[in-house]
Scaffold this active site. Sequence first.
Site, PDB file in Angstrom:
ATOM      1  N   ARG A 267       0.851  -1.188   0.000  1.00 14.22           N
ATOM      2  CA  ARG A 267       0.000   0.000   0.000  1.00 14.22           C
ATOM      3  C   ARG A 267       0.887   1.237   0.000  1.00 14.22           C
ATOM      4  NH1 ARG A 267      -3.997  -1.849   5.004  1.00 14.22           N
ATOM      5  NH2 ARG A 267      -3.525  -4.059   4.758  1.00 14.22           N
TER       6      ARG A 267
ATOM      7  N   ALA B  10       0.814   5.035  -2.355  1.00 17.01           N
ATOM      8  CA  ALA B  10       0.931   5.326  -3.780  1.00 17.01           C
ATOM      9  C   ALA B  10       2.365   5.191  -4.301  1.00 17.01           C
ATOM     10  CB  ALA B  10       0.362   6.721  -4.069  1.00 17.01           C
TER      11      ALA B  10
ATOM     12  N   ASP C 224      -2.920  10.482  -3.042  1.00 15.62           N
ATOM     13  CA  ASP C 224      -2.778   9.527  -4.133  1.00 15.62           C
ATOM     14  C   ASP C 224      -2.766  10.212  -5.493  1.00 15.62           C
ATOM     15  OD1 ASP C 224      -3.264   6.396  -3.178  1.00 15.62           O
ATOM     16  OD2 ASP C 224      -3.942   7.899  -1.756  1.00 15.62           O
TER      17      ASP C 224
END
Length: 337
Positions: free
Chosen positions: A47, A49, A225
Amino acid sequence: MTLPPSLRWTGDHLELLDQRRLPEEVSFLKLHQWRDVAEAIATMAVRGAPAIGVAAAWGVVLAAQANEDLDLAVSVLKSSRPTAVNLGWALDRIKASPAAQEPVDPQGLAAVAAALEADDRARTQTLVDHGVGLLASGSRVLHHCHTGAIATAGVGTALGVIAAGHARGVVRHAWLDETRPRLQGAALSAWELGCLGVPCTVIVDGASGLLMRRQEVDAVLVGCDRVAANGDVANKVGTYNLALVARAHGIPFYVCAPGSSMDRSTSDGDAITIEERPQEEITQHRGQRLAAPGAAAWNPAFDITPAHLVTALITEFGVIRPPYRDALQALPLDRQP
């Protein structure tokens, strides 16, 4: 305790820290096929970005080593988490490299992936240095989701600022939203700060308003993100709520955004695709049902925070303040790692 790396390349396979098993267990997935990398991204074994972008680049290397279709691999990897622009950013760069052209050069692609990984380490370290410089001595910082070292190939973004700020005597305490439904704040951020000896307290997401009302927060610090051309920010769902409450209480709301998270081709937040995840992430937890039988759930993974609620963007290029559109347009985002 020394933090484990988010990923490591061995020469013939990729090892990914399985974040789903934290904080109970530190273990690595050994991935030999690019489809396994795509699955690890989609199922949130990896996990953050920046980390998923680098992992995807190594996935392309695996495809090349197996003499598989690179276009297919890139397409599937891109679709594994649609909101994070870092994924496409890394894949576009490795696919555009001379090593990806026929005849494909797996060693050359590995060099590109290694350069992308090193680039992320450099970006995040510089970003963190800029972020620490923004905070007043003794700051109490509220953080959402997880943006630490294991969410990147380097030192992290927003959580990296908190960790470095504490080490340098600037950050006194961190408040961590638990971050429903996957509990990244409670499971990952609290674990990472605990390993680093940073004082922190986990709160339920709905308690942040009361905390700010009681003047227990000096700054809100989050990652992202994707940042659109106008400065709108896509981040973990619940970020928009935090920004609204921070504005109501006059608390600065900072977004840590490496250049790899910026998307000048997307005009504003309304044009960003919001990933929707399975409703079972809300209705169940580790196999135990939480919601009433038959209850439906809506599970957007991200939301959009309008640019006017963002006090500043903290980047490796420096601290950017409104108006964002012209400032973002001027950044040298097209440079190669």
